[in-house]
Motif scaffolding. Sequence first.
Motif, PDB file in Angstrom:
ATOM      1  N   GLU A 134     -66.120  21.438 -27.626  1.00 36.82           N
ATOM      2  CA  GLU A 134     -66.114  22.847 -27.260  1.00 36.82           C
ATOM      3  C   GLU A 134     -64.828  23.231 -26.545  1.00 36.82           C
ATOM      4  O   GLU A 134     -64.144  22.402 -25.951  1.00 36.82           O
ATOM      5  CB  GLU A 134     -67.319  23.166 -26.374  1.00 36.82           C
ATOM      6  N   ASP A 135     -64.516  24.499 -26.596  1.00 40.16           N
ATOM      7  CA  ASP A 135     -63.413  25.056 -25.809  1.00 40.16           C
ATOM      8  C   ASP A 135     -63.794  24.949 -24.334  1.00 40.16           C
ATOM      9  O   ASP A 135     -64.891  25.359 -23.929  1.00 40.16           O
ATOM     10  CB  ASP A 135     -63.198  26.521 -26.196  1.00 40.16           C
ATOM     11  N   ARG A 136     -62.893  24.407 -23.533  1.00 44.14           N
ATOM     12  CA  ARG A 136     -63.225  24.147 -22.125  1.00 44.14           C
ATOM     13  C   ARG A 136     -62.030  24.453 -21.240  1.00 44.14           C
ATOM     14  O   ARG A 136     -60.921  23.966 -21.481  1.00 44.14           O
ATOM     15  CB  ARG A 136     -63.638  22.688 -21.961  1.00 44.14           C
ATOM     16  N   ASN A 137     -62.259  25.266 -20.231  1.00 43.56           N
ATOM     17  CA  ASN A 137     -61.222  25.632 -19.278  1.00 43.56           C
ATOM     18  C   ASN A 137     -61.797  25.506 -17.870  1.00 43.56           C
ATOM     19  O   ASN A 137     -62.831  26.106 -17.558  1.00 43.56           O
ATOM     20  CB  ASN A 137     -60.748  27.070 -19.509  1.00 43.56           C
ATOM     21  N   SER A 138     -61.132  24.729 -17.033  1.00 41.89           N
ATOM     22  CA  SER A 138     -61.675  24.512 -15.688  1.00 41.89           C
ATOM     23  C   SER A 138     -60.565  24.502 -14.651  1.00 41.89           C
ATOM     24  O   SER A 138     -59.416  24.135 -14.923  1.00 41.89           O
ATOM     25  CB  SER A 138     -62.444  23.191 -15.625  1.00 41.89           C
ATOM     26  N   THR A 139     -60.936  24.943 -13.449  1.00 44.01           N
ATOM     27  CA  THR A 139     -60.066  24.907 -12.284  1.00 44.01           C
ATOM     28  C   THR A 139     -60.856  24.299 -11.133  1.00 44.01           C
ATOM     29  O   THR A 139     -61.970  24.751 -10.826  1.00 44.01           O
ATOM     30  CB  THR A 139     -59.594  26.310 -11.894  1.00 44.01           C
ATOM     31  N   ASN A 140     -60.304  23.268 -10.514  1.00 48.47           N
ATOM     32  CA  ASN A 140     -60.992  22.595  -9.414  1.00 48.47           C
ATOM     33  C   ASN A 140     -60.017  22.366  -8.273  1.00 48.47           C
ATOM     34  O   ASN A 140     -58.827  22.100  -8.496  1.00 48.47           O
ATOM     35  CB  ASN A 140     -61.554  21.246  -9.870  1.00 48.47           C
ATOM     36  N   ALA A 141     -60.506  22.488  -7.047  1.00 49.85           N
ATOM     37  CA  ALA A 141     -59.659  22.290  -5.876  1.00 49.85           C
ATOM     38  C   ALA A 141     -60.501  21.775  -4.724  1.00 49.85           C
ATOM     39  O   ALA A 141     -61.718  22.011  -4.663  1.00 49.85           O
ATOM     40  CB  ALA A 141     -58.962  23.590  -5.480  1.00 49.85           C
ATOM     41  N   ASN A 142     -59.844  21.078  -3.815  1.00 48.80           N
ATOM     42  CA  ASN A 142     -60.516  20.553  -2.634  1.00 48.80           C
ATOM     43  C   ASN A 142     -59.572  20.624  -1.449  1.00 48.80           C
ATOM     44  O   ASN A 142     -58.407  20.218  -1.543  1.00 48.80           O
ATOM     45  CB  ASN A 142     -60.971  19.106  -2.881  1.00 48.80           C
ATOM     46  N   LEU A 143     -60.076  21.135  -0.333  1.00 42.79           N
ATOM     47  CA  LEU A 143     -59.309  21.224   0.904  1.00 42.79           C
ATOM     48  C   LEU A 143     -60.036  20.446   1.978  1.00 42.79           C
ATOM     49  O   LEU A 143     -61.243  20.633   2.185  1.00 42.79           O
ATOM     50  CB  LEU A 143     -59.160  22.679   1.344  1.00 42.79           C
ATOM     51  N   GLY A 144     -59.323  19.544   2.649  1.00 44.83           N
ATOM     52  CA  GLY A 144     -59.944  18.733   3.687  1.00 44.83           C
ATOM     53  C   GLY A 144     -59.156  18.771   4.983  1.00 44.83           C
ATOM     54  O   GLY A 144     -57.914  18.796   4.977  1.00 44.83           O
ATOM     55  N   LEU A 145     -59.862  18.807   6.110  1.00 45.33           N
ATOM     56  CA  LEU A 145     -59.265  18.738   7.442  1.00 45.33           C
ATOM     57  C   LEU A 145     -59.942  17.618   8.210  1.00 45.33           C
ATOM     58  O   LEU A 145     -61.177  17.523   8.228  1.00 45.33           O
ATOM     59  CB  LEU A 145     -59.436  20.055   8.202  1.00 45.33           C
ATOM     60  N   THR A 146     -59.143  16.769   8.834  1.00 44.11           N
ATOM     61  CA  THR A 146     -59.669  15.695   9.670  1.00 44.11           C
ATOM     62  C   THR A 146     -59.108  15.854  11.078  1.00 44.11           C
ATOM     63  O   THR A 146     -57.886  15.892  11.272  1.00 44.11           O
ATOM     64  CB  THR A 146     -59.285  14.319   9.128  1.00 44.11           C
ATOM     65  N   TRP A 147     -60.019  15.962  12.042  1.00 40.54           N
ATOM     66  CA  TRP A 147     -59.631  16.129  13.445  1.00 40.54           C
ATOM     67  C   TRP A 147     -60.039  14.873  14.204  1.00 40.54           C
ATOM     68  O   TRP A 147     -61.227  14.533  14.254  1.00 40.54           O
ATOM     69  CB  TRP A 147     -60.313  17.366  14.029  1.00 40.54           C
ATOM     70  N   LYS A 148     -59.050  14.187  14.754  1.00 41.09           N
ATOM     71  CA  LYS A 148     -59.318  12.984  15.529  1.00 41.09           C
ATOM     72  C   LYS A 148     -59.584  13.397  16.968  1.00 41.09           C
ATOM     73  O   LYS A 148     -58.657  13.629  17.751  1.00 41.09           O
ATOM     74  CB  LYS A 148     -58.135  12.017  15.430  1.00 41.09           C
ATOM     75  N   LEU A 149     -60.872  13.489  17.307  1.00 39.18           N
ATOM     76  CA  LEU A 149     -61.250  13.960  18.635  1.00 39.18           C
ATOM     77  C   LEU A 149     -60.765  13.014  19.720  1.00 39.18           C
ATOM     78  O   LEU A 149     -60.182  13.426  20.729  1.00 39.18           O
ATOM     79  CB  LEU A 149     -62.773  14.096  18.729  1.00 39.18           C
ATOM     80  N   THR A 150     -61.047  11.730  19.541  1.00 39.05           N
ATOM     81  CA  THR A 150     -60.617  10.668  20.449  1.00 39.05           C
ATOM     82  C   THR A 150     -60.203   9.473  19.594  1.00 39.05           C
ATOM     83  O   THR A 150     -60.219   9.536  18.367  1.00 39.05           O
ATOM     84  CB  THR A 150     -61.756  10.258  21.408  1.00 39.05           C
ATOM     85  N   ASP A 151     -59.873   8.378  20.236  1.00 43.43           N
ATOM     86  CA  ASP A 151     -59.474   7.194  19.484  1.00 43.43           C
ATOM     87  C   ASP A 151     -60.616   6.659  18.619  1.00 43.43           C
ATOM     88  O   ASP A 151     -60.373   5.950  17.646  1.00 43.43           O
ATOM     89  CB  ASP A 151     -59.001   6.091  20.442  1.00 43.43           C
ATOM     90  N   ASN A 152     -61.867   6.990  18.965  1.00 41.89           N
ATOM     91  CA  ASN A 152     -62.997   6.420  18.235  1.00 41.89           C
ATOM     92  C   ASN A 152     -63.905   7.480  17.606  1.00 41.89           C
ATOM     93  O   ASN A 152     -64.986   7.149  17.123  1.00 41.89           O
ATOM     94  CB  ASN A 152     -63.829   5.533  19.173  1.00 41.89           C
ATOM     95  N   GLN A 153     -63.478   8.746  17.570  1.00 43.51           N
ATOM     96  CA  GLN A 153     -64.311   9.796  16.979  1.00 43.51           C
ATOM     97  C   GLN A 153     -63.471  10.721  16.094  1.00 43.51           C
ATOM     98  O   GLN A 153     -62.358  11.103  16.487  1.00 43.51           O
ATOM     99  CB  GLN A 153     -64.981  10.651  18.056  1.00 43.51           C
ATOM    100  N   THR A 154     -64.008  11.073  14.934  1.00 42.56           N
ATOM    101  CA  THR A 154     -63.343  12.019  14.040  1.00 42.56           C
ATOM    102  C   THR A 154     -64.361  13.028  13.524  1.00 42.56           C
ATOM    103  O   THR A 154     -65.553  12.739  13.413  1.00 42.56           O
ATOM    104  CB  THR A 154     -62.695  11.317  12.834  1.00 42.56           C
ATOM    105  N   VAL A 155     -63.854  14.217  13.213  1.00 44.35           N
ATOM    106  CA  VAL A 155     -64.645  15.268  12.576  1.00 44.35           C
ATOM    107  C   VAL A 155     -63.922  15.655  11.292  1.00 44.35           C
ATOM    108  O   VAL A 155     -62.719  15.933  11.306  1.00 44.35           O
ATOM    109  CB  VAL A 155     -64.811  16.495  13.479  1.00 44.35           C
ATOM    110  N   ASP A 156     -64.651  15.638  10.166  1.00 40.45           N
ATOM    111  CA  ASP A 156     -64.086  15.988   8.864  1.00 40.45           C
ATOM    112  C   ASP A 156     -64.748  17.251   8.338  1.00 40.45           C
ATOM    113  O   ASP A 156     -65.982  17.366   8.358  1.00 40.45           O
ATOM    114  CB  ASP A 156     -64.313  14.859   7.853  1.00 40.45           C
ATOM    115  N   PHE A 157     -63.920  18.160   7.846  1.00 40.28           N
ATOM    116  CA  PHE A 157     -64.427  19.349   7.152  1.00 40.28           C
ATOM    117  C   PHE A 157     -63.828  19.367   5.748  1.00 40.28           C
ATOM    118  O   PHE A 157     -62.628  19.133   5.572  1.00 40.28           O
ATOM    119  CB  PHE A 157     -64.034  20.640   7.880  1.00 40.28           C
TER     120      PHE A 157
END
Length: 660
Positions: A246-269
């Motif tokens: 079949e005819d197929r057209n696609s657009t895909n994207a991903n944005l990621g942010l990683t915040w290192k709160l402390t030496d042993n903790q991270t938050v990922d969005f």
Amino acid sequence: MKTSSSISKHVLSPLSLAIVAAMPAALTADENKQDNYTTLDSVVVTATKTEHEVATAPASISVITSEQLKEMPVSDISDAIRHSVGVFQVKNGNGRQGIGIRGLGSAYTLILVNGRRVNSVNTLIRGNDFDLSTIPLNQIERIEVVRGPMSSLYGSEALGGVVNIITKQADNQWGGQVSVDYATPEGSGSDDGNETRTSISTSGALIEDKLFLSFHGNKYDRDAWTPFQEDYTTTTINERDETGLEDRNSTNANLGLTWKLTDNQTVDFEYGYGHEDRKSNFEFKGSNGITDHETRRDTYSLTHKGDWGWGNSQIRYYQEETEFKERSTTVPNGDATQTNQVVDGFITTQFGDHAITTGAEYRTSELDNDVNLKTTGSADVSQKALYIQDEWKLSQDWALTGGGRLDDHEFFGREFSPRGYLVYTPTEALTIKGGVGIAFKAPTLTQLTKEYSIPSCRGRCTLIGNPDLQPEKSTSYELGFTYQGNSWDLGATVFRTDIKDMIARQSEKDENNKKRDIITYENINKARIDGIELTGSVDLTDSVFLTANYSYTDARDRDTDNRLATTPRENVNVRLDWEVDSKLGTFTQARCIGDQKTRGNDNLPGYSLVDVGVTYQLTEQVNLRSGITNLADTRLDKKDDNFDFVERGRTFYAGFTASF
């Protein structure tokens, strides 16, 4: 009907030809050999949610690295792993394809991205491979394929196996890649079957050692490929799609942010976006039709990870919203939206020789569809789960992993899925391992909802749900070994899976219209799948490398002793790579698919596909690639009229990747 021995002869003979004719491999430099060809030392996490080497992980696992993905002419994830042992592509009309593992179809394979479920099964019940096409390939660090049930950790849908796509993570150094690939089938018109893929990725630190950003995007366009067009003017073809792809057209994207709160903790969005349009034409009993599908997917996730003195923790929320638009000529048109929300988390801690992992999950799924849910226009389901796992180091040579998961489903109640796995490493080179696991697969929301009604069979039947369905349940056993020599490795695994309460479609005539069938779902079948998997690789010289795998699968309905449909009896993959010098490499790979049965119990013969390719490191930043897929121009429509899917004919491809 062919015997097993005659099939083996048929399947294996093209491999010898492929090896002899080899114009081998796609490597870029000598220092990459270990990453490209030796995966037994790769670190994996899917089998336990903790780190293990492939050889000693408590499961049967294959790994595809990012370097291997650069060499492969692939369109989506199923193409990327189709040469892995125990894996087969479940093909549908118009070129849609899913991932089957150990004789079980794509519905029994759980797809994960960084451990998160990807599941749009309720928006489109036929030919739904959108879960595989929304992940930009240049975003992938590696793909882990676990063969065998993993419901003890992941619950439903993991009855056959798990495919976990691990994406690249940002660090302080800014960099990126741009890739462009083009492919065209031989003998095509100006745009018949041509495809183009453009990918871009970049990552680095917004605040050094503190805040990191990553972005990955992919644009894919494929024109319809119509190999059967001329046949329609001279012959009558029963239920064959005019559009091979079949005819197929696609657009895909991903944005990621990683915040290192402390030496042993991270938050990922993370935010992911995918949009896809697919169109095709078909002819059925003299009438023409059009399928036109549009899909949009938005995903959000927020994750906290902690590395504490007593162990590790993770808690995560993610949401996936998939909108599907039907614009076809043979079924009622409309929109469907599926929204999945998940909160999950786990803790791993060490107690002496025991690594204990405990976790929980709460999941909801809602379907809005006023076309096929004619009464309420919507349906929803929720479920929750608790699990525990103990990785016990019995001695220097022995390790035992045991655990279980208790799922509580809104409709069918509680299901317990235990698993035990023993690993023995008498030497550094030899690993012997095996285990037993109990798994289940919950019916989908559309299968469970009685008011769900959808025209099917090109308008000749209507498919409805059944609220009395029970989960499919399995018990699986496996035993295998791996041996890693200085310049070669070898592995073998035998397995058996018994399934009860398999969900099958049952048909009866519509009382109001005898020309139309009413089809619903019932728990009626038992199945048994026996198989063996063989893997091996050897350095023939300092610059020539051979890898191969073989799977034999006997998948049968135990009530009738008939073979399960769309399950090839044998699969063989062989690849020969040649590093000509530090810049130039070539490859030849052959894939042989054994005979199989159609859903109508017709025999389909086995067939073989051979690809050749070359890569060249033009500069330190620029890599070129080119080659031919399906070198022998194998056409399934010429082998047997019962094939209801295609393999694209001889196709030429070329591309480049530029790093910055």
